[in-house]
Design an enzyme around this catalytic site. Structure first.
Site, PDB file in Angstrom:
ATOM      1  N   THR A 104     -12.344  -0.366 -12.235  1.00 33.83           N
ATOM      2  CA  THR A 104     -13.267   0.780 -12.669  1.00 33.83           C
ATOM      3  C   THR A 104     -14.460   0.018 -13.466  1.00 33.83           C
ATOM      4  O   THR A 104     -14.074  -1.123 -13.779  1.00 33.83           O
ATOM      5  CB  THR A 104     -12.290   1.614 -13.716  1.00 33.83           C
ATOM      6  OG1 THR A 104     -11.324   2.093 -12.873  1.00 33.83           O
ATOM      7  CG2 THR A 104     -13.493   2.652 -14.394  1.00 33.83           C
ATOM      8  N   GLU A 105     -15.713   0.507 -13.244  1.00 34.45           N
ATOM      9  CA  GLU A 105     -16.780  -0.019 -13.758  1.00 34.45           C
ATOM     10  C   GLU A 105     -17.329   1.182 -14.522  1.00 34.45           C
ATOM     11  O   GLU A 105     -17.075   2.487 -14.528  1.00 34.45           O
ATOM     12  CB  GLU A 105     -17.636  -0.324 -12.495  1.00 34.45           C
ATOM     13  CG  GLU A 105     -17.175  -1.551 -11.910  1.00 34.45           C
ATOM     14  CD  GLU A 105     -18.204  -2.140 -10.930  1.00 34.45           C
ATOM     15  OE1 GLU A 105     -19.488  -1.647 -11.001  1.00 34.45           O
ATOM     16  OE2 GLU A 105     -17.972  -3.240 -10.351  1.00 34.45           O
TER      17      GLU A 105
ATOM     18  N   PHE B 157      -6.032  -5.595 -14.468  1.00 31.73           N
ATOM     19  CA  PHE B 157      -6.540  -5.169 -13.237  1.00 31.73           C
ATOM     20  C   PHE B 157      -8.097  -4.755 -13.453  1.00 31.73           C
ATOM     21  O   PHE B 157      -8.207  -3.586 -13.858  1.00 31.73           O
ATOM     22  CB  PHE B 157      -5.545  -4.346 -12.616  1.00 31.73           C
ATOM     23  CG  PHE B 157      -5.894  -4.006 -11.453  1.00 31.73           C
ATOM     24  CD1 PHE B 157      -5.196  -4.651 -10.270  1.00 31.73           C
ATOM     25  CD2 PHE B 157      -6.658  -2.854 -11.165  1.00 31.73           C
ATOM     26  CE1 PHE B 157      -5.588  -4.291  -8.824  1.00 31.73           C
ATOM     27  CE2 PHE B 157      -6.669  -2.240  -9.503  1.00 31.73           C
ATOM     28  CZ  PHE B 157      -6.174  -3.054  -8.579  1.00 31.73           C
TER      29      PHE B 157
ATOM     30  N   ARG C  51      14.152  25.159 -37.916  1.00 30.22           N
ATOM     31  CA  ARG C  51      13.156  25.843 -38.524  1.00 30.22           C
ATOM     32  C   ARG C  51      13.536  27.303 -38.980  1.00 30.22           C
ATOM     33  O   ARG C  51      13.547  28.034 -37.904  1.00 30.22           O
ATOM     34  CB  ARG C  51      11.714  25.615 -37.733  1.00 30.22           C
ATOM     35  CG  ARG C  51      10.560  26.376 -38.417  1.00 30.22           C
ATOM     36  CD  ARG C  51      10.081  26.094 -39.694  1.00 30.22           C
ATOM     37  NE  ARG C  51       8.777  26.426 -40.126  1.00 30.22           N
ATOM     38  CZ  ARG C  51       8.363  26.213 -41.080  1.00 30.22           C
ATOM     39  NH1 ARG C  51       8.749  25.533 -42.110  1.00 30.22           N
ATOM     40  NH2 ARG C  51       6.955  26.899 -41.435  1.00 30.22           N
TER      41      ARG C  51
ATOM     42  N   ALA D 193       0.831   1.890  -9.011  1.00 32.45           N
ATOM     43  CA  ALA D 193       0.820   2.216 -10.511  1.00 32.45           C
ATOM     44  C   ALA D 193       1.159   3.839 -10.747  1.00 32.45           C
ATOM     45  O   ALA D 193       1.581   4.320 -11.685  1.00 32.45           O
ATOM     46  CB  ALA D 193      -0.401   1.871 -11.223  1.00 32.45           C
TER      47      ALA D 193
ATOM     48  N   SER E 275       2.050   2.318 -19.906  1.00 33.51           N
ATOM     49  CA  SER E 275       0.901   1.509 -19.152  1.00 33.51           C
ATOM     50  C   SER E 275       0.749   0.090 -19.227  1.00 33.51           C
ATOM     51  O   SER E 275       0.503  -0.247 -18.353  1.00 33.51           O
ATOM     52  CB  SER E 275      -0.291   2.241 -20.053  1.00 33.51           C
ATOM     53  OG  SER E 275      -0.720   3.613 -19.560  1.00 33.51           O
TER      54      SER E 275
ATOM     55  N   LEU F 224      -3.239   0.620  -6.853  1.00 34.24           N
ATOM     56  CA  LEU F 224      -3.071   1.989  -7.800  1.00 34.24           C
ATOM     57  C   LEU F 224      -2.158   2.829  -7.209  1.00 34.24           C
ATOM     58  O   LEU F 224      -1.727   3.495  -8.060  1.00 34.24           O
ATOM     59  CB  LEU F 224      -4.623   2.391  -7.362  1.00 34.24           C
ATOM     60  CG  LEU F 224      -5.742   1.628  -8.302  1.00 34.24           C
ATOM     61  CD1 LEU F 224      -7.291   2.384  -7.934  1.00 34.24           C
ATOM     62  CD2 LEU F 224      -5.730   1.774  -9.753  1.00 34.24           C
TER      63      LEU F 224
ATOM     64  N   ILE G 107     -10.338  -1.087 -19.151  1.00 38.84           N
ATOM     65  CA  ILE G 107      -9.215  -2.063 -18.611  1.00 38.84           C
ATOM     66  C   ILE G 107      -7.995  -2.395 -19.520  1.00 38.84           C
ATOM     67  O   ILE G 107      -8.225  -2.903 -20.568  1.00 38.84           O
ATOM     68  CB  ILE G 107      -9.834  -3.406 -18.242  1.00 38.84           C
ATOM     69  CG1 ILE G 107     -11.153  -3.399 -17.520  1.00 38.84           C
ATOM     70  CG2 ILE G 107      -8.832  -4.407 -17.553  1.00 38.84           C
ATOM     71  CD1 ILE G 107     -10.764  -2.608 -16.021  1.00 38.84           C
TER      72      ILE G 107
ATOM     73  N   GLU H  32      -6.495   6.452 -13.155  1.00 42.57           N
ATOM     74  CA  GLU H  32      -5.763   6.010 -11.844  1.00 42.57           C
ATOM     75  C   GLU H  32      -5.787   7.202 -10.838  1.00 42.57           C
ATOM     76  O   GLU H  32      -4.656   7.571 -10.267  1.00 42.57           O
ATOM     77  CB  GLU H  32      -4.416   5.284 -12.002  1.00 42.57           C
ATOM     78  CG  GLU H  32      -4.340   4.179 -12.760  1.00 42.57           C
ATOM     79  CD  GLU H  32      -3.031   3.482 -12.903  1.00 42.57           C
ATOM     80  OE1 GLU H  32      -2.208   3.518 -12.160  1.00 42.57           O
ATOM     81  OE2 GLU H  32      -2.869   2.778 -14.033  1.00 42.57           O
TER      82      GLU H  32
END
Length: 399
Positions: free
Chosen positions: A137-138, A134, A283, A257, A96, A254, A178, A378
């Site tokens: 987004t809100e 960047f 195991r 990304a 990220s 976006l 963010i 995203e």
């Protein structure tokens, strides 16, 4: 003849060029030596040493590696994807950071900035000396960025508001979730103006600009996540990205990304599958390793199938991208499919590890927790479903 590689049954890695394999192996070695010994501790403590790691990532050429010039490597799409795979195999927070730095902040400046802006910011960002974030987004607008409430208005130097030409800009509002926010030297912020959505470069320390970290996360803990606040932030004319207006600008970033995500999740899935496979061989229950039981083998086979399919999807979209033929729907296909597959692999791998799978001694539940965020950010799975629905039917169904 030897049998197939159990981690890459279809030898998808052989589809890479020698240069791409070299990049992938270099990033994998860095992750093995520099990240894996510490990532469980960072995740548990909720920290990520951005300032320490950024110059090392820059020295490897990973920051903005798919961009040209200004200290960027100019690598191909598949090489960048292979790097993202290895970064996220270590942790989604690491990938990220690289994605936000290169595909969002740097890409926005590279694609839409003035030459002066590019020279001011990109070389330092490519070297890891400067950090970017960047802001799109809100708190109340994620999937519907057109509804954003952050605004920028013109203000004459004498205090008279004016819609066009001259004077300063005044930025007001907030952005949420963010990555790199509080660690950044510059924030690329998108805001409503009278001329539509525009991008602004807001340097650290600008009066009225504050960043507050989000705490209490159960996912992406080894990552800096912040809320940005803009209280009548006055910016000069040259803070505006001149090359774009409207949502086309941020949405194109976006998409870059998201491309990194569809590769990165293959890495997280591979790490979970490998942990489950290795554990199953060591195991012992009922007198033999659990790898010898049919139900365990079924789980491992299903993981291997989904892993290879996701890997092939990523490779194919990468080649389309290099040919200039990739569309937004292709990237949505990859993100929707590969995140979904990675989550299923992580959850199944956890059951193979039993109670051990919930500890930080193994990477599986850490990846599973991280992937819950990757599923949403995203572009949620719902939004990517609708992107593909429109591509298939020719009819948009967003509203």
């Amino acid at each position: 003849m030897t049998g197939p590689d159990p981690i890459d049954l279809l030898a998808v890695g052989d589809l890479l060029t020698d240069e791409e394999r070299l990049i992938q192996s270099t990033v994998r070695r860095f992750a093995d030596e520099r990240i894996r010994p510490h990532i469980a501790d960072w995740f548990e403590r909720g920290v990520f040493p951005v300032r320490e790691l950024a110059p090392e990532l820059g020295a490897l050429g990973l920051l903005g590696m798919h961009l040209d010039g200004y200290g960027c490597a100019g690598a191909g799409a598949v090489a960048y994807g292979a790097a993202c795979l290895e970064l996220e195999a270590a942790d989604s927070g690491l990938r990220s950071f690289v994605s936000v730095q290169g595909s969002l902040a740097m890409r926005a400046i590279h694609a839409f900035g003035s030459e002066e802006q590019k020279q001011q910011w990109l070389p330092g960002m490519a070297a890891g000396e400067l950090i970017g974030c960047f802001g799109l987004t809100e708190p109340d607008f994620g999937s519907d960025p057109a509804g954003m409430r952050t605004t920028a208005r013109r203000k004459g130097r004498g205090g008279t508001s004016r819609p066009e030409g001259g004077g300063d800009w005044v930025l007001s509002g907030s952005k949420m979730w963010i990555t790199n926010g509080s660690a950044s030297d510059v924030a690329v912020v998108w805001a409503q103006t009278e001329q539509g959505v525009r991008g602004f470069l807001v340097p650290r320390g600008t009066r009225g600009f504050t960043a507050t970290d989000v705490h209490g996360k159960l996912s992406l803990r080894a990552s800096v996540t912040s809320e940005l606040h803009f209280d009548e932030v006055v910016l000069p004319d040259d803070a505006v990205l001149p090359g774009v207006s409207g949502l086309r600008g941020p949405l194109s970033c976006l998409n870059e990304a998201r491309y990194g995500i569809l590769w990165g999740t293959v890495g997280a899935a591979r790490d979970c599958y490998q942990a489950a496979l290795d554990y199953s061989k060591s195991r012992v229950q009922f007198g033999r390793p659990i790898a010898g039981f049919q139900l365990t083998q079924e789980k491992l086979v299903e993981m291997a199938l989904e892993l290879e399919k996701a890997h092939l999807v990523a490779w194919r979209i990468g080649r389309l991208k290099e040919a200039g033929a990739a569309r937004a729907a292709h990237v949505s296909f990859g993100k929707l499919n590969n995140v979904r597959s990675a989550l299923e692999i992580a959850r199944s791998a956890r059951t193979v590890l039993g109670a051990n799978g919930i500890t930080t001694a193994y990477p599986v539940l850490r990846h599973a927790n991280n992937l819950e965020s990757v599923l949403t950010y995203e572009g949620t799975s719902e939004i990517h479903t609708l992107v593909l629905g429109e591509a298939i039917t020719g009819t948009a169904a967003y509203r």
